[in-house]
Structures are given as C-alpha cells and as structure tokens.
Design an enzyme around this catalytic site. Structure first.
Site, PDB file in Angstrom:
ATOM      1  N   HIS A   2     -94.699 -35.139   3.435  1.00 17.93           N
ATOM      2  CA  HIS A   2     -94.178 -36.136   3.717  1.00 17.93           C
ATOM      3  C   HIS A   2     -95.037 -37.584   4.023  1.00 17.93           C
ATOM      4  O   HIS A   2     -94.451 -38.329   3.596  1.00 17.93           O
ATOM      5  CB  HIS A   2     -93.264 -35.739   5.042  1.00 17.93           C
ATOM      6  CG  HIS A   2     -92.475 -36.699   5.602  1.00 17.93           C
ATOM      7  ND1 HIS A   2     -90.981 -36.714   5.746  1.00 17.93           N
ATOM      8  CD2 HIS A   2     -92.645 -37.833   6.518  1.00 17.93           C
ATOM      9  CE1 HIS A   2     -90.743 -37.655   6.468  1.00 17.93           C
ATOM     10  NE2 HIS A   2     -91.570 -38.376   6.633  1.00 17.93           N
ATOM     11  N   GLU A   3     -96.026 -37.345   4.710  1.00 18.87           N
ATOM     12  CA  GLU A   3     -96.799 -38.647   5.057  1.00 18.87           C
ATOM     13  C   GLU A   3     -97.438 -39.150   3.719  1.00 18.87           C
ATOM     14  O   GLU A   3     -97.475 -40.311   3.663  1.00 18.87           O
ATOM     15  CB  GLU A   3     -97.679 -38.371   6.046  1.00 18.87           C
ATOM     16  CG  GLU A   3     -97.208 -37.881   7.537  1.00 18.87           C
ATOM     17  CD  GLU A   3     -96.100 -38.829   8.001  1.00 18.87           C
ATOM     18  OE1 GLU A   3     -95.993 -40.014   7.650  1.00 18.87           O
ATOM     19  OE2 GLU A   3     -95.148 -38.337   8.849  1.00 18.87           O
ATOM     20  N   ASP A  38     -82.653 -45.858  -0.086  1.00 17.69           N
ATOM     21  CA  ASP A  38     -84.262 -45.428   0.146  1.00 17.69           C
ATOM     22  C   ASP A  38     -84.722 -45.968  -1.189  1.00 17.69           C
ATOM     23  O   ASP A  38     -85.943 -45.520  -1.467  1.00 17.69           O
ATOM     24  CB  ASP A  38     -84.227 -44.044   0.026  1.00 17.69           C
ATOM     25  CG  ASP A  38     -83.671 -43.165  -0.940  1.00 17.69           C
ATOM     26  OD1 ASP A  38     -82.954 -43.764  -1.932  1.00 17.69           O
ATOM     27  OD2 ASP A  38     -83.737 -41.997  -1.130  1.00 17.69           O
ATOM     28  N   THR A  78     -81.368 -39.668  -5.517  1.00 21.17           N
ATOM     29  CA  THR A  78     -81.244 -38.952  -4.098  1.00 21.17           C
ATOM     30  C   THR A  78     -79.944 -39.832  -3.415  1.00 21.17           C
ATOM     31  O   THR A  78     -79.549 -40.700  -3.325  1.00 21.17           O
ATOM     32  CB  THR A  78     -82.281 -39.445  -3.164  1.00 21.17           C
ATOM     33  OG1 THR A  78     -82.650 -40.794  -3.125  1.00 21.17           O
ATOM     34  CG2 THR A  78     -83.639 -38.817  -3.580  1.00 21.17           C
ATOM     35  N   VAL A  95     -84.124 -45.253  -4.252  1.00 12.88           N
ATOM     36  CA  VAL A  95     -84.292 -44.341  -5.390  1.00 12.88           C
ATOM     37  C   VAL A  95     -82.848 -43.848  -5.830  1.00 12.88           C
ATOM     38  O   VAL A  95     -82.109 -43.456  -4.784  1.00 12.88           O
ATOM     39  CB  VAL A  95     -85.120 -42.973  -4.753  1.00 12.88           C
ATOM     40  CG1 VAL A  95     -85.186 -41.782  -5.669  1.00 12.88           C
ATOM     41  CG2 VAL A  95     -86.456 -43.418  -4.095  1.00 12.88           C
ATOM     42  N   GLN A 126     -77.324 -40.651   2.338  1.00  7.37           N
ATOM     43  CA  GLN A 126     -76.970 -39.918   3.435  1.00  7.37           C
ATOM     44  C   GLN A 126     -76.766 -40.468   4.637  1.00  7.37           C
ATOM     45  O   GLN A 126     -77.303 -41.599   4.904  1.00  7.37           O
ATOM     46  CB  GLN A 126     -77.648 -38.744   3.697  1.00  7.37           C
ATOM     47  CG  GLN A 126     -79.337 -38.875   3.704  1.00  7.37           C
ATOM     48  CD  GLN A 126     -80.191 -37.617   3.659  1.00  7.37           C
ATOM     49  OE1 GLN A 126     -79.946 -36.834   2.572  1.00  7.37           O
ATOM     50  NE2 GLN A 126     -80.700 -37.206   4.654  1.00  7.37           N
ATOM     51  N   LEU A 146     -95.690 -35.965  14.829  1.00  8.21           N
ATOM     52  CA  LEU A 146     -96.556 -35.088  13.919  1.00  8.21           C
ATOM     53  C   LEU A 146     -97.580 -35.711  12.975  1.00  8.21           C
ATOM     54  O   LEU A 146     -98.693 -35.188  12.814  1.00  8.21           O
ATOM     55  CB  LEU A 146     -95.284 -34.467  13.007  1.00  8.21           C
ATOM     56  CG  LEU A 146     -94.204 -33.704  13.433  1.00  8.21           C
ATOM     57  CD1 LEU A 146     -93.275 -33.317  12.306  1.00  8.21           C
ATOM     58  CD2 LEU A 146     -94.605 -32.635  14.486  1.00  8.21           C
ATOM     59  N   GLY A 147     -97.135 -36.953  12.522  1.00  8.00           N
ATOM     60  CA  GLY A 147     -98.000 -37.734  11.636  1.00  8.00           C
ATOM     61  C   GLY A 147     -97.469 -39.280  11.419  1.00  8.00           C
ATOM     62  O   GLY A 147     -96.277 -39.284  11.757  1.00  8.00           O
TER      63      GLY A 147
HETATM   64  N1  ARG Z   1     -91.629 -37.526  11.643  1.00  8.33           N
HETATM   65  C1  ARG Z   1     -92.653 -37.749  10.997  1.00  8.33           C
HETATM   66  C2  ARG Z   1     -92.213 -39.048   9.863  1.00  8.33           C
HETATM   67  O1  ARG Z   1     -91.477 -39.999   9.821  1.00  8.33           O
HETATM   68  C3  ARG Z   1     -93.031 -36.546   9.767  1.00  8.33           C
HETATM   69  C4  ARG Z   1     -91.861 -35.582   9.711  1.00  8.33           C
HETATM   70  C5  ARG Z   1     -92.348 -34.395   8.872  1.00  8.33           C
HETATM   71  N2  ARG Z   1     -91.348 -33.262   8.627  1.00  8.33           N
HETATM   72  C6  ARG Z   1     -92.007 -31.959   8.573  1.00  8.33           C
HETATM   73  N3  ARG Z   1     -90.983 -31.061   8.255  1.00  8.33           N
HETATM   74  N4  ARG Z   1     -93.076 -31.540   8.522  1.00  8.33           N
HETATM   75  O2  ARG Z   1     -93.535 -39.576   9.265  1.00  8.33           O
HETATM   76 ZN    ZN Z   2     -91.532 -40.342   7.570  1.00  9.66          ZN
HETATM   77 CA    CA Z   3     -80.798 -42.757  -2.951  1.00 14.96          CA
END
Ligand code: ARG
Ligand code: ZN
Ligand code: CA
Length: 243
Positions: free
Chosen positions: A154-155, A174, A179, A176, A182, A114-115
């Site tokens: 996210h990016e 992470d 959070t 932080v 998990q 995705l990115g």
């Molecule tokens: N897999 C990508 C990454 O780790 C992006 C995930 C984005 N998730 C979303 N629901 N758009 O950077």
């Molecule tokens: Zn990511």
């Molecule tokens: Ca944390």
C-alpha cells in the site's frame, strides 16, 4: 527508460528491542511480497472477481531488489509521522541518495500508525521514501489482520503516485478511471459484491484493491489504470526517473 523498472531498495532499521531488529530473512520476505504483488503473481489474485478481471493490472512491470541494509540501535520507544527517523540529527538514519534509491525505514512503534509514504512530489528529497512500523513489516512474526506484508504494498503504491481508492473524500476521485468511485474507505474483510452509490449509480466497489484500507488478507489487486499511473512516474520524464 519505459515504465518497467527494478527499483533498488535501501532498508533502514531503527531498533530498540531485538524483536524490532528485523532479520535479513524477514527483509527478503517483504521484498518478495512486494515483487509478487506488483507482478500480479500473488496467490490470492485468483480471488479477483470476474467483474474486475478485465481491469486488473496483472504484471505492473515494477520490481524491487535490496541493495543495502542499514541498522541503528535507538533508545526511542515511539516515532511519529514527523520524519525524525529520516535524519541522523533527530536520532534517525539519513536516506541513501533518495533520487536513485527507494529508501524504506522500519521503526519499532508509531502508535496506531502502520506506515506512511511520500508521493513523487518529494522525489529525491531527504525525507523521500516509506516508513513501516516493525510489527507490520514482512510476514514472519506479524499478527493478523496486518500479517501479509501489504502495508508495504500500500505505501509503495503511494510512493509511486497512487491515491487512496476512495479519493480521500465521499465519492472522491483517485485520478484512476477504472477504479469505481466509492463513498469512503473499507475496513476488515468485506464480502463481494459491496454496493455503493456515487453520482446516482449503485455498483460494487473494488475494496480488494491495495489502495483501500481493508485487512491484508482482503486486498489482492492493483488496476490497469493504477499500473499506468505508477509507471508514468518511472519513465524518463517522470518524477522518479532516477530510480
Ligand atoms: N493506514 C495506512 C496508510 O494510509 C496503511 C494502511 C495499510 N493497510 C493494510 N491492510 N496493511 O498509508
Ligand atoms: Zn494510504
Ligand atoms: Ca477511480
């Protein structure tokens, strides 16, 4: 400067088809999504569980504004995570002064990716910035479950030093504190509460955080700790003080 900043954005578009040549309106739409998500004014913020309302970021005081769009036609049908899109010598578009502008590249296709983003360690380098595949950029013309422009949210989180919420390990860190730990990434649209056990403690994880892997419609918050961590890179002593 303090951590509050209006980040100047340069959008670099590499297109083969006209569908990949994202419109100015769709670029504006993506910038507006980033601004809402980072301001905590996203309409789905009302879904933040009471358990986490005390640690939500609210307004991160980070904003974005478009300064320039660069477009280039290409014959390339598939890109990867090797940064080829960031160099004209490899068919891409060179970044515009990456120490001072947040460079965002949009490419037609990256396989299933995705990115991807660079962390602040890369601040000012030729490859510094975020890449998003066109089908996941903005809202108009995108398809569920990645249809709310949150791949960019996210990016950009990574670009501002945020790690995946599960710390890329089982019960990982992470960096932080607010959070919850998990066991791994979450996908799809989980139902709250979603219990995990880490260090012998069972509690619900914050799967609705932008730094998890859930669907766009299932992510709607940053935490206060993530706000502090991302703001610190924007202060005068931070790696991204040039923005
Ligand atoms: N897999 C990508 C990454 O780790 C992006 C995930 C984005 N998730 C979303 N629901 N758009 O950077
Ligand atoms: Zn990511
Ligand atoms: Ca944390």
């Amino acid at each position: 400067a303090d951590g509050s900043v209006d980040i100047p954005v340069v959008v670099n578009i590499l297109y083969k088809s006209s569908a990949e040549n994202i419109s100015d309106a769709r670029i504006a739409e993506q910038i507006a999504i980033l601004n809402a998500d980072f301001a905590g004014t996203n309409t789905d913020a009302t879904k933040i569980p009471t358990e986490f309302s005390g640690v939500k970021a609210g307004d991160t005081q980070v904003r974005f504004h478009l300064v320039k769009t660069v477009r280039k036609a290409t014959t390339k049908t598939k890109w990867g995570t090797n940064d080829a899109m960031k160099k004209s010598s490899s068919g891409g578009i060179d970044a515009t002064s990456p120490a001072n502008y947040f460079n965002l590249w949009v490419v037609g296709n990256m396989g299933g990716i995705l990115g991807y983003a660079t962390f602040p360690e890369s601040a000012g380098l030729w490859n510094d910035g975020v890449v998003i595949a066109a089908p996941y950029f903005g809202k108009t013309g995108t398809t569920a479950p990645y249809n709310l422009g949150r791949t960019a949210t996210h990016e950009v989180g990574h670009y501002l030093n945020l790690r995946h919420i599960w710390g890329d390990a089982s019960c990982g860190n992470d960096q932080v504190a607010d959070t919850p730990t998990q066991t791994g990434a979450n996908y799809g649209k989980p139902t709250y509460p979603l219990y995990n056990t880490c260090s012998g403690t069972s509690r619900s994880v914050m799967f609705m955080n932008y730094m998890d892997y859930v669907d766009d419609a299932a992510m709607f918050m940053f935490s206060a700790g993530q706000k502090a961590r991302s703001q610190s890179v924007l202060t005068s002593s931070g790696a991204r003080s040039g923005l």
